[in-house]
Design an enzyme around this catalytic site. Sequence first.
Site, PDB file in Angstrom:
ATOM      1  N   LYS A 115      10.506  -3.315  -2.241  1.00 51.38           N
ATOM      2  CA  LYS A 115       9.174  -3.883  -2.498  1.00 51.38           C
ATOM      3  C   LYS A 115       9.280  -5.393  -2.547  1.00 51.38           C
ATOM      4  CE  LYS A 115       5.005  -2.131  -3.087  1.00 51.38           C
ATOM      5  NZ  LYS A 115       4.487  -0.949  -2.386  1.00 51.38           N
ATOM      6  N   THR A 174      -3.226   5.777   4.001  1.00 48.85           N
ATOM      7  CA  THR A 174      -3.052   6.010   2.565  1.00 48.85           C
ATOM      8  C   THR A 174      -4.189   6.869   2.033  1.00 48.85           C
ATOM      9  OG1 THR A 174      -1.898   3.905   2.297  1.00 48.85           O
ATOM     10  CG2 THR A 174      -2.808   4.914   0.307  1.00 48.85           C
ATOM     11  N   ASN A 185      -9.745  -1.159  -0.048  1.00 51.15           N
ATOM     12  CA  ASN A 185      -9.420  -0.545   1.238  1.00 51.15           C
ATOM     13  C   ASN A 185      -9.178   0.952   1.112  1.00 51.15           C
ATOM     14  OD1 ASN A 185      -9.624  -2.949   2.650  1.00 51.15           O
ATOM     15  ND2 ASN A 185      -7.467  -3.469   2.393  1.00 51.15           N
ATOM     16  N   SER A 194       3.383   4.418   8.396  1.00 44.86           N
ATOM     17  CA  SER A 194       4.262   3.274   8.665  1.00 44.86           C
ATOM     18  C   SER A 194       5.548   3.748   9.339  1.00 44.86           C
ATOM     19  CB  SER A 194       4.593   2.534   7.359  1.00 44.86           C
ATOM     20  OG  SER A 194       3.601   1.589   7.044  1.00 44.86           O
TER      21      SER A 194
END
Length: 432
Positions: free
Chosen positions: A107, A191, A222, A350
């Site tokens: 991250k 997501t 989003n 991804s």
Amino acid sequence: MTENKLNSYRIAQQQIQAAVKQLGLSSTVYELLKQPMRELTVAIPVEMDDGSVKVFIGYRVQHNHALGPLKGGIRFHPEVTLDEVRALAMWMTFKCAVVGLPYGGAKGGVICDPKKLSLRELQRLSRGYVNAVAPLLGIEKDIPAPDVYTNAQVMAWMMDEFSKIKQYNEFGVITGKPQVVGGSAGRHEATARGCMIVVREAARALEIPLQGATVAVQGFGNAGSIIARLLHEQGCRLVAAVDSSGGAYNRRGLDPIRLAEYKSKTGSVKGYPGSQNITSQELLTLDCDILIPAALENQITAQNAPYVKARIIGEAANGPTTPEADRILKENRTLVIPDILASAGGVTVSYFEWVQNRMGYYWSTEEVNKKLEDIMVRSFREVYQTYQQRKDVDMRTAAYMVAIKRISEAMEVRGWLGEEKKEQRERQVLLA
């Protein structure tokens, strides 16, 4: 750890420890997983539009790469801390493992308020961050992606900067890019779509009809706005939504598409015609069937968990529920679909983007969504089966058990757990 001193890093360690204990694994597994293997703090000088230079602090944390290259987003937020990034990197490890991706977790974060930066300043900061952490990155090493307050454009700048350093295009080093520079179809909704799929599967398991089921979304950004629309398409009724500026509530229902359009024009869902104002904390305890926390960490705590009425919680955000709240929700028979599963759709697509970049061949939206559907349904069923078999654990611990079992097996065969484990494995192979 008291609730008024919540630390996401410590919470992540507690979650790991609980799963390791339930699996009966050695203490070495916990010791290897309780902390990152590498972390980097950088100072990023950025020339501002007025000619001054401001120095921003950034982080890149790499947790565990037993299963493959490291994967994880980069967030730009004024309240980013190193401990937060550590926790997010750890959660990424388990998020990838629970859905069976060949990745470890990482991250990144930069302490900044992107809302106060011009587009030029934001680009300079994005490129400066990549320059600072470039030695850690690579298509086989560490592959960043968007997170809070970063988007496809930021990813395009970062990919371009890394390509300049390498002196050739390396599209696969960053995911979540625009499609014109190697992004994947379906990534923008991934997501949210993954969360919708596992919420749908949970509703089926609990025999809750989605037609007419009421939904409340904390964090109408989003992911949250798209989840609201996708659940609406499944027959659900959105009754409340909040963002960082306020909230809207209407028991009879809110049109998620019109609400998103209203927010795009005004900057907030607050004041939406025909709605009442509602706070973030009020939303969490609404009488609804499905609650979607899609904001930041530590939103559902021991203080408000007793008043949560939702039958299903789909954690689109990272770490929205504290361990104390988890215990209360389990006692109250609320099914929590944990973040490492509910929000894994983004990293799954991804992964698809990374694969497509590497082979130079791209799938249609329909192909991407079908592959995502297969992975999310399978992963939910594996976690739910563990949850049903082990009556003493909640869904979060069940998800960690599925993930850590895979990581532990990888660490064992790689020889990370010592000679004794290696000898045990060799005896098992000979006896098989």
